[in-house]
Design a protein around this motif. Structure first.
Motif: not given
Ligand SMILES: Cc1ncc(COP(=O)(O)O)c(C=O)c1O
Length: 389
Positions: A33, A336-337, A350, A363
């Motif tokens: 991330w 998605m999470k 995200y 993402a």
């Protein structure tokens, strides 16, 4: 000898590896991330910093001319941009810079426009400063993003927009804007008296012949724009908090200098200057190598998805080291999470962070890490997608 060295950053007070709870509610995910690199900075940076440390005195620092020369030479050599020393001002990070400029240029309730999806601190800068957020969505054609100029102009007119925060190259869409695109955007801003902040932090990270055009070189925009850039993405120096604000227009600079006296952050810490100067002077070979690793990682993501999950749409990586992809064919946006985190055990950015629910099937993956980490991440996504069918 390869110059780029991967470092295991776990348990090093590293935001990406050691502080996942804030955004993800847990630790221990494979983190791709936060946009920094899992690579040691260039040797020349380590040497200059350790020489500085070895003197053992950390008193007030005078910014040497050699620092300015290093930045000016880099801009000239890499971007054909002739910067003058007197144009340069300081901010302790690009985000701090564009927040300050937002306050400097606009008043509460003024409208500020951004091109979404976009690096989410742009959205926060508008909202936290109590300005009105106006968004113009980029046009997404099979993962390739372009600007909806008509919508951009219409939103500016309808909302009396006074500031545009431009991301160039664009995070997360991976676009390196062409001269023509920049000119069209900036001409619209000129026509409607919209001031522009040009965030060019990703300026050096361009691939496959895509050339970054510094916004100031796209035309005569000196009186309506400020650029913020930094060595932090290029050389992995974000913790050194040393960024550059570029204000070529003399009258604007005078006003900025008056504004910034009220904040009194006129320069940064010694370590940031030492690191930045060393990187701009001696970091070129390291940087070329790191770009190859990043592009190799991008091809790995793209090719593995093409083979195993052909309906994942991966946006072409023209610039930045951030890979933006759309999972809508395989994962429901609302899942998605759960999918990325609970099943794949990944910490990715995200899509909805970049401007709202309409981006929730996307993402963003940070490619500036080892090939093994990228492989693990992509394989986890492939495995879990196949299992859930
Ligand atoms: C477009 C953009 N601007 C700014 C930043 C962060 O800048 P800084 O760490 O200098 O505040 C990032 C980091 O990801 C970014 O992508």
């Amino acid at each position: 000898m390869p110059q780029v060295k991967y470092v295991d950053r776990k348990n090093t007070n590293c935001n990406k590896w050691d502080a996942q709870t804030g955004m993800f509610g847990e630790e221990g995910l494979l983190p791709l991330w936060v946009a920094d690199m899992d690579f040691q900075a260039p040797d020349c940076v380590l040497k200059s910093l350790s020489d500085y440390v070895s003197k053992g005195v950390f008193g007030y620092y005078k910014i040497p001319d050699s620092y300015y020369h290093a930045f000016i030479n880099w801009e000239k050599e890499h971007h054909s941009y002739q910067v003058r020393k007197e144009w340069l001002r300081f901010s302790p990070g690009v985000v701090a810079g564009f927040n300050w400029i937002t306050q400097f240029i606009t008043k509460p309730e003024d409208a500020v426009i951004v091109l979404t999806p976009v690096y989410y601190p742009f959205l926060h800068a508008v909202e936290n400063n109590r300005r009105r957020l106006i968004t113009s969505d980029l046009i997404n054609t099979d993962g390739v993003y372009t600007i909806n100029f008509q919508d951009f102009e219409q939103k500016i007119i309808e909302n009396h927009v006074s500031l545009f925060i431009l991301c160039s190259p664009h995070n997360p869409a991976g676009r390196v804007w062409s001269r023509d695109e920049l000119k069209r955007l900036l001409d619209i801003c000129r026509k409607h008296n919209v001031f522009v902040i040009s965030d060019e932090i990703h300026q050096d990270l361009t691939f496959q012949g895509h050339t970054h055009i510094p916004s100031f070189t796209a035309g005569a925009y000196d009186d309506m724009m400020i650029t913020v850039t930094a060595p932090s993405k290029t050389f992995n120096l974000a913790g050194c908090q040393n960024s550059v604000i570029i204000i070529p227009d003399e009258a604007l600079r005078k006003k900025w200098d008056e504004y910034i006296t009220g904040i009194r952050v006129l320069s940064g810490n010694a370590f940031g200057y030492v690191a930045a100067e060393a990187a701009y002077t001696g970091g070129r070979q390291w940087f070329e190598e790191v770009k190859e690793i990043i592009y190799g990682n991008y091809l790995l993501v793209k090719d593995t998805f093409a083979m195993e999950l052909p309906e994942v749409i991966v946006s072409p990586l023209e610039g930045t080291y951030l890979c933006w992809f759309n999972m809508k064919a395989y994962v429901k946006p609302e899942d998605m999470k759960e999918f990325m985190q609970k099943k794949c055990r990944l910490a990715l950015d995200y899509g909805d962070w970049f401007g709202g629910e309409r981006f929730a099937s996307f993402a963003r993956m940070n490619l500036a890490t080892s090939r093994e980490n990228v492989e693990k991440a992509v394989h986890a996504i492939v495995r879990e997608c196949k299992q859930s069918v």
